[in-house]
Design a protein around this motif. Structure first.
Motif, PDB file in Angstrom:
ATOM      1  N   SER A   1       0.779  -1.112  -0.084  1.00 52.94           N
ATOM      2  CA  SER A   1       0.039  -0.037  -0.031  1.00 52.94           C
ATOM      3  C   SER A   1       0.992   1.217   0.181  1.00 52.94           C
ATOM      4  O   SER A   1       2.051   1.165   0.426  1.00 52.94           O
ATOM      5  CB  SER A   1      -0.983   0.080   1.202  1.00 52.94           C
TER       6      SER A   1
ATOM      7  N   ARG B   1      -9.876  -0.705  -4.761  1.00 54.23           N
ATOM      8  CA  ARG B   1      -8.597  -0.723  -4.330  1.00 54.23           C
ATOM      9  C   ARG B   1      -7.882   0.628  -3.902  1.00 54.23           C
ATOM     10  O   ARG B   1      -7.024   0.751  -2.813  1.00 54.23           O
ATOM     11  CB  ARG B   1      -7.560  -1.611  -5.379  1.00 54.23           C
TER      12      ARG B   1
ATOM     13  N   GLU C   1      -5.556   6.931  -1.460  1.00 48.56           N
ATOM     14  CA  GLU C   1      -4.916   5.470  -0.742  1.00 48.56           C
ATOM     15  C   GLU C   1      -4.984   4.458  -1.698  1.00 48.56           C
ATOM     16  O   GLU C   1      -5.802   4.289  -2.103  1.00 48.56           O
ATOM     17  CB  GLU C   1      -6.150   5.683   0.445  1.00 48.56           C
TER      18      GLU C   1
ATOM     19  N   ASN D   1      -4.131   0.560  -2.088  1.00 51.67           N
ATOM     20  CA  ASN D   1      -4.109  -0.743  -1.698  1.00 51.67           C
ATOM     21  C   ASN D   1      -3.974  -1.955  -2.459  1.00 51.67           C
ATOM     22  O   ASN D   1      -4.394  -1.796  -3.873  1.00 51.67           O
ATOM     23  CB  ASN D   1      -5.177  -1.094  -0.516  1.00 51.67           C
TER      24      ASN D   1
END
Length: 126
Positions: free
Chosen positions: A17, A66, A81, A83
């Protein structure tokens, strides 16, 4: 001229991440929509995620579920963000803003943006 600065890129392994940030010192983005874009070597720029002034968001199919785009309440920072990163997510990521209300950046439009920032490099290894 407002200059956006993106940060937070780096090198991580697949599945990892990262959190990208974007800001323009001394400027807030009320009344603007904002978006994240990426460009990999030899490829065209791609709109990744966008957020309208009213908080509506939109994502490219390749990153849906994601990636998450968000802003702080003062609208001085834009975040992404990321991930479950994949090697194909490797690119230079840039942020941009347009002074407009309503449905625009959530539609992943990249034409007509008023401000662009220098990108931050994201490298995902397999």
């Amino acid at each position: 001229q407002v200059q956006l600065v993106a940060s937070g890129g780096g090198s991580v392994q697949a599945g990892g991440s990262l959190r990208l940030s974007c800001a323009a010192p001394g400027y807030d983005f009320r009344g603007h929509c904002m978006g994240w874009f990426r460009q990999a070597p030899g490829k065209e720029r791609e709109a990744v995620a966008g957020i309208d002034d009213d908080g509506r968001t939109g994502y490219a199919d390749s990153v849906k579920d994601r990636f998450t785009i968000s802003q702080n309440s003062a609208k001085t920072f834009l975040y992404l963000e990321m991930n479950s990163l994949k090697p194909e997510d490797s690119a230079v990521y840039s942020c941009a803003a347009r002074f407009i209300r309503g449905d625009y950046c959530s539609q992943l439009r990249d034409s007509g943006m008023d401000f662009w920032g220098k990108g931050t490099l994201v490298t995902i290894s397999s």
